[in-house]
Design an enzyme around this catalytic site. Sequence first.
Site, PDB file in Angstrom:
ATOM      1  N   GLN A 146       3.047   3.210  12.698  1.00 43.08           N
ATOM      2  CA  GLN A 146       1.843   3.641  11.987  1.00 43.08           C
ATOM      3  C   GLN A 146       1.238   2.459  11.231  1.00 43.08           C
ATOM      4  O   GLN A 146       1.900   1.854  10.393  1.00 43.08           O
ATOM      5  CB  GLN A 146       2.208   4.746  10.994  1.00 43.08           C
ATOM      6  CG  GLN A 146       1.020   5.260  10.192  1.00 43.08           C
ATOM      7  CD  GLN A 146       1.464   6.148   9.035  1.00 43.08           C
ATOM      8  OE1 GLN A 146       2.586   6.039   8.556  1.00 43.08           O
ATOM      9  NE2 GLN A 146       0.585   7.016   8.587  1.00 43.08           N
ATOM     10  N   GLY A 147      -0.019   2.152  11.532  1.00 42.40           N
ATOM     11  CA  GLY A 147      -0.684   1.026  10.868  1.00 42.40           C
ATOM     12  C   GLY A 147      -1.820   1.500   9.981  1.00 42.40           C
ATOM     13  O   GLY A 147      -2.997   1.325  10.315  1.00 42.40           O
TER      14      GLY A 147
ATOM     15  N   SER B  89      -1.424   1.475   6.004  1.00 43.74           N
ATOM     16  CA  SER B  89      -1.432   0.767   4.716  1.00 43.74           C
ATOM     17  C   SER B  89      -1.714  -0.717   4.888  1.00 43.74           C
ATOM     18  O   SER B  89      -1.367  -1.326   5.898  1.00 43.74           O
ATOM     19  CB  SER B  89      -0.078   0.915   4.027  1.00 43.74           C
ATOM     20  OG  SER B  89       0.260   2.271   3.922  1.00 43.74           O
TER      21      SER B  89
ATOM     22  N   GLU C 243       0.984  18.351  10.498  1.00 41.06           N
ATOM     23  CA  GLU C 243       2.385  18.572  10.820  1.00 41.06           C
ATOM     24  C   GLU C 243       3.222  18.651   9.554  1.00 41.06           C
ATOM     25  O   GLU C 243       3.442  17.643   8.898  1.00 41.06           O
ATOM     26  CB  GLU C 243       2.882  17.446  11.734  1.00 41.06           C
ATOM     27  CG  GLU C 243       4.334  17.546  12.085  1.00 41.06           C
ATOM     28  CD  GLU C 243       4.720  18.923  12.617  1.00 41.06           C
ATOM     29  OE1 GLU C 243       4.267  19.291  13.691  1.00 41.06           O
ATOM     30  OE2 GLU C 243       5.492  19.616  11.930  1.00 41.06           O
TER      31      GLU C 243
ATOM     32  N   SER D  94       2.378   8.974  -2.235  1.00 42.86           N
ATOM     33  CA  SER D  94       3.379   8.931  -3.321  1.00 42.86           C
ATOM     34  C   SER D  94       3.406  10.274  -4.046  1.00 42.86           C
ATOM     35  O   SER D  94       2.473  11.070  -3.941  1.00 42.86           O
ATOM     36  CB  SER D  94       3.021   7.835  -4.314  1.00 42.86           C
ATOM     37  OG  SER D  94       1.914   8.241  -5.102  1.00 42.86           O
TER      38      SER D  94
ATOM     39  N   GLU E  40       3.009  10.846  -7.069  1.00 43.83           N
ATOM     40  CA  GLU E  40       1.883  10.951  -8.008  1.00 43.83           C
ATOM     41  C   GLU E  40       0.635  11.441  -7.276  1.00 43.83           C
ATOM     42  O   GLU E  40      -0.090  12.305  -7.774  1.00 43.83           O
ATOM     43  CB  GLU E  40       1.602   9.591  -8.674  1.00 43.83           C
ATOM     44  CG  GLU E  40       2.651   9.157  -9.699  1.00 43.83           C
ATOM     45  CD  GLU E  40       3.928   8.639  -9.083  1.00 43.83           C
ATOM     46  OE1 GLU E  40       3.901   8.238  -7.888  1.00 43.83           O
ATOM     47  OE2 GLU E  40       4.972   8.627  -9.762  1.00 43.83           O
TER      48      GLU E  40
HETATM   49  C1  LIG Z   1       9.783   2.285   3.039  1.00 43.13           C
HETATM   50  C2  LIG Z   1       8.325   2.490   3.270  1.00 43.13           C
HETATM   51  C3  LIG Z   1       7.864   2.766   4.532  1.00 43.13           C
HETATM   52  C4  LIG Z   1       6.489   2.902   4.775  1.00 43.13           C
HETATM   53  N1  LIG Z   1       6.066   3.084   6.064  1.00 43.13           N
HETATM   54  C5  LIG Z   1       4.734   3.034   6.321  1.00 43.13           C
HETATM   55  C6  LIG Z   1       4.252   3.031   7.665  1.00 43.13           C
HETATM   56  O1  LIG Z   1       5.032   3.107   8.618  1.00 43.13           O
HETATM   57  N2  LIG Z   1       2.921   2.917   7.884  1.00 43.13           N
HETATM   58  C7  LIG Z   1       2.037   2.833   6.843  1.00 43.13           C
HETATM   59  O2  LIG Z   1       0.844   2.756   7.105  1.00 43.13           O
HETATM   60  N3  LIG Z   1       2.444   2.844   5.568  1.00 43.13           N
HETATM   61  C8  LIG Z   1       3.781   2.938   5.275  1.00 43.13           C
HETATM   62  N4  LIG Z   1       4.221   2.900   3.979  1.00 43.13           N
HETATM   63  C9  LIG Z   1       3.240   2.678   2.912  1.00 43.13           C
HETATM   64  C10 LIG Z   1       3.098   3.811   1.946  1.00 43.13           C
HETATM   65  O3  LIG Z   1       2.328   4.821   2.478  1.00 43.13           O
HETATM   66  C11 LIG Z   1       2.501   3.220   0.648  1.00 43.13           C
HETATM   67  O4  LIG Z   1       3.510   2.449   0.059  1.00 43.13           O
HETATM   68  C12 LIG Z   1       2.024   4.264  -0.303  1.00 43.13           C
HETATM   69  O5  LIG Z   1       0.881   4.859   0.171  1.00 43.13           O
HETATM   70  C13 LIG Z   1       1.738   3.680  -1.706  1.00 43.13           C
HETATM   71  O6  LIG Z   1       0.897   2.603  -1.636  1.00 43.13           O
HETATM   72  P1  LIG Z   1       1.244   1.223  -2.378  1.00 43.13           P
HETATM   73  O7  LIG Z   1       2.617   0.860  -1.988  1.00 43.13           O
HETATM   74  O8  LIG Z   1       0.168   0.278  -2.106  1.00 43.13           O
HETATM   75  O9  LIG Z   1       1.265   1.598  -3.920  1.00 43.13           O
HETATM   76  P2  LIG Z   1      -0.009   1.774  -4.860  1.00 43.13           P
HETATM   77  O10 LIG Z   1      -0.987   2.649  -4.186  1.00 43.13           O
HETATM   78  O11 LIG Z   1      -0.430   0.457  -5.348  1.00 43.13           O
HETATM   79  O12 LIG Z   1       0.630   2.613  -6.044  1.00 43.13           O
HETATM   80  C14 LIG Z   1       1.348   2.032  -7.118  1.00 43.13           C
HETATM   81  C15 LIG Z   1       1.683   3.144  -8.088  1.00 43.13           C
HETATM   82  O13 LIG Z   1       0.486   3.717  -8.602  1.00 43.13           O
HETATM   83  C16 LIG Z   1       0.473   5.115  -8.392  1.00 43.13           C
HETATM   84  N5  LIG Z   1      -0.899   5.571  -8.194  1.00 43.13           N
HETATM   85  C17 LIG Z   1      -1.814   5.058  -7.349  1.00 43.13           C
HETATM   86  N6  LIG Z   1      -2.957   5.749  -7.453  1.00 43.13           N
HETATM   87  C18 LIG Z   1      -2.767   6.712  -8.369  1.00 43.13           C
HETATM   88  C19 LIG Z   1      -3.570   7.741  -8.928  1.00 43.13           C
HETATM   89  N7  LIG Z   1      -4.828   7.923  -8.529  1.00 43.13           N
HETATM   90  N8  LIG Z   1      -3.040   8.551  -9.881  1.00 43.13           N
HETATM   91  C20 LIG Z   1      -1.755   8.378 -10.299  1.00 43.13           C
HETATM   92  N9  LIG Z   1      -0.947   7.406  -9.821  1.00 43.13           N
HETATM   93  C21 LIG Z   1      -1.450   6.586  -8.854  1.00 43.13           C
HETATM   94  C22 LIG Z   1       1.343   5.309  -7.175  1.00 43.13           C
HETATM   95  O14 LIG Z   1       1.844   6.637  -7.109  1.00 43.13           O
HETATM   96  C23 LIG Z   1       2.435   4.286  -7.428  1.00 43.13           C
HETATM   97  O15 LIG Z   1       3.376   4.811  -8.328  1.00 43.13           O
HETATM   98  C24 LIG Z   1       5.577   2.793   3.701  1.00 43.13           C
HETATM   99  C25 LIG Z   1       6.054   2.541   2.426  1.00 43.13           C
HETATM  100  C26 LIG Z   1       7.405   2.392   2.187  1.00 43.13           C
HETATM  101  C27 LIG Z   1       7.880   2.103   0.802  1.00 43.13           C
END
Ligand SMILES: Cc1cc2nc3c(=O)[nH]c(=O)nc-3n(C[C@H](O)[C@H](O)[C@H](O)COP(=O)(O)OP(=O)(O)OC[C@H]3O[C@@H](n4cnc5c(N)ncnc54)[C@H](O)[C@@H]3O)c2cc1C
Lengths: 406, 374
Positions: free
Chosen positions: A126-127, A129, A248, A391, A393
């Site tokens: 999945q691409g 993020s 899903e 997440s 949150e």
């Molecule tokens: C092990 C792992 C596997 C993953 N696999 C994939 C994958 O295969 N493909 C893919 O596309 N992505 C994948 N992801 C990405 C994942 O979807 C993102 O990490 C996730 O969406 C959070 O984005 P971020 O890491 O940029 O954190 P950020 O979005 O920067 O968030 C940082 C913190 O701020 C909080 N936050 C952000 N916005 C708000 C808000 N509006 N209100 C309250 N709190 C907020 C978040 O909850 C978090 O605690 C994976 C992530 C992990 C850790």
Amino acid sequence: MDLNFTAEEQAFREEVRAFLSARLPAEISRKVLGGKRMEKNDFVAWQKILHQQGWGAVAWPTNYGGTGWNPVQQHIFEEECADAGAPMQLPFGLKMVAPVIMAFGNAAQQQRFLPRIIDGTDWWCQGYSEPGSGSDLASLSTRAHRVESADGDHYVVNGQKTWNTLGQYADWIFCLVRTSSEGRQQAGISFLLIDMKTPGITVRPIIMMDGEHEINEVWFEDVRVPTANLIGEENKGWTYAKFLLGHERTGIAGVGRSKRELQKLKELAKQESADGRPLIEDQRFRDRIAQVELELMALEITNLRVISAEGEKQRAPGPEASILKIKGSEIQQMLTELQMQALGHYALPYLPEALDADWKGDPMMPAYADDAASLSGHYFNYRKTSIYGGSNEIQKNIISQMILGL
Amino acid sequence: MNFNYTEEQLALQDTLRRFIAKDYAFEHRRALANSADGFDRAAWKTFADFGILALPFPEDFGGLNGNAVDTMLVMEMLGRGLALEPYVSSVVLCGGMIRDAGSQAQKEALLPAIAGGEMMLALAHHEAGGRYALDRVATTAAANGNGWQLDGAKAVVLGAPSADKFLVSARDGQGLSLFLVDAGAPGLTLRGYPTQDGARAADIKMAGVQVGPDALVGAAGDALASIERGIDYANAALCAEAVGIMSALNEITLEYLKTRKQFGQPIGKFQALQHRMADMVIATEQARSMATLAAVRADSADAAARSRAVAAAKAYVTQSARLVGQQAVQLHGGMGVVDELNVGHYFKRLTMIGLTFGDADYHLGKFSDTLLAA
Ligand SMILES: Cc1cc2nc3c(=O)[nH]c(=O)nc-3n(C[C@H](O)[C@H](O)[C@H](O)COP(=O)(O)OP(=O)(O)OC[C@H]3O[C@@H](n4cnc5c(N)ncnc54)[C@H](O)[C@@H]3O)c2cc1C
């Protein structure tokens, strides 16, 4: 009101059990149950076995080779698979891209991709993020611009995706890319299927804090993607992605796997001795196990309630899936934490070699520490479950906005 | 009542802070964690120069006569730096036990050597199956003409691979006793490994290990009180280390909330995260108070008061550390779970502190039991 499974559902469960005991390879289930490192082929081999049985895609409709099972049957299947130690069927192909291809792809795309997903030929990742776009996915900036050429129109893709789970094995990646910067951010996103062998793609490992390689960065430098790989219409990708998120939901709670891990926790607490008695006799620790079991009992019923409502088509699976995601991930995290805590001193050693399937243990250490050597790593690794897939949150934002109207 | 550090204490804190910033940066630390020793021998020498290896010892034995509050201050800084050196096991724990229970000759032989950075010790006490209970020892010491013969196995001995000598607990005719054993003693085998936080430990087996008559530390059969005291001292130090780590994690996380942007604004603008960060800061301040209490009581002559305060602090600090560690990771999103960033490493160390010398439940239970006596 009846919380029992029907006779047909019971019979179905027996059928699944019989299949698992006959066909699930012991060397694979040993790895799953022992918390060992999984290899690509463990997943692929199991998918092929399921496919031979006609069970390769439990949630797909029958015209694409799916089982056509109702949500309760799917739930029973997932529970039995988890209990037996079957590898999890990775969602990226089966549960993420396939429903989008079915709903919005053209016939050629359906014929080309779906059979190779269900039979285990293609590994998808999945691409979505990007480094700058996690929770705020719609801000993504990987660009795709359309060019015409003699050998067919194509997109040229530039940018970076990140956190791609098991992308190191992937044959294909489904991406959200920016095809327009006009109007709302959401209105300039397209859904592209990209062959990972295309020149210009670089995959770099990201090591997680447990020391393991599970996620990756994927870089795109002038990557040429035929326009035939666009799903649906250009600039409509966000709609498809949202469809996917709402589509899903069985399995999101992870009830089956958590039940199995709860059992493992109880076993550990019987083996570990605390001041001369089994740890399970320690009231304080036993109460912790009991508390997580209460959470899991509640979640199991909540999950079945959501699933049944879905089955009766009273309404589409909606924001209540967020409840399942939040509780499911919290319970998984609690279980890994208690498993680690159960080990006492043996929570400390870091023995990555103990994750190898053929690790023989270490004569120095007590026998039960062999199997336990991976548990602290699991605790660290499972912090991911409240971060990925939206997440916790963000899930709470969805509940407050979509359910509560705040 | 006075919560201020003295001039000397502030100066030492400053020295350590600068050392950590300049000579113990995170990438250096990563290389050390992956090296054969798992720590920096040059840093150990520097620690000797700073005097922190001599801190808890009397002046007569090359020490600086420091108290547990001095140790707290050092530990807080070592926590911030995620220092890998076996300071707690060698100096605080074993050095403290020799200081409190050793003979004149043992103190003369060992304390100046520890203080000078020439010798390291490790406590080989806990055993598999005993969990955290301090009196569960199956290792035996059989008296013979030349001293004692030791047989048994010890679990997850912290700092063992670099130790020159072990303090080994064993049962003899009198009860539980402590013996000094050379790391290279015939019959002693060691299986070393890294720990989850990048430090080093080992499982130890002793088969017919012979020690001489001068190996006994303290009176025969009297070891339990020394071990309890030593472990209390070490736990007070670990509480301070945890507080140092929590403060560092809060600073790093706060900075991230201000700089990481999503939805067109710093994520610190989201009230859910503001409250979370506030909870982390509250937890850290409360933990700091408990760590201070533990440090002040750790030197107390009243063993019951000391044990009670340390149990309370270790339970409480571990609970706070769990919240701060987990939330620091959570608020970093994906960045929180990667090996590349220091956040995950701080979290791992906090978690291991919580599982060393008794987890939160064990210490809560210990404290809770004192309510029956009151
Ligand atoms: C092990 C792992 C596997 C993953 N696999 C994939 C994958 O295969 N493909 C893919 O596309 N992505 C994948 N992801 C990405 C994942 O979807 C993102 O990490 C996730 O969406 C959070 O984005 P971020 O890491 O940029 O954190 P950020 O979005 O920067 O968030 C940082 C913190 O701020 C909080 N936050 C952000 N916005 C708000 C808000 N509006 N209100 C309250 N709190 C907020 C978040 O909850 C978090 O605690 C994976 C992530 C992990 C850790």
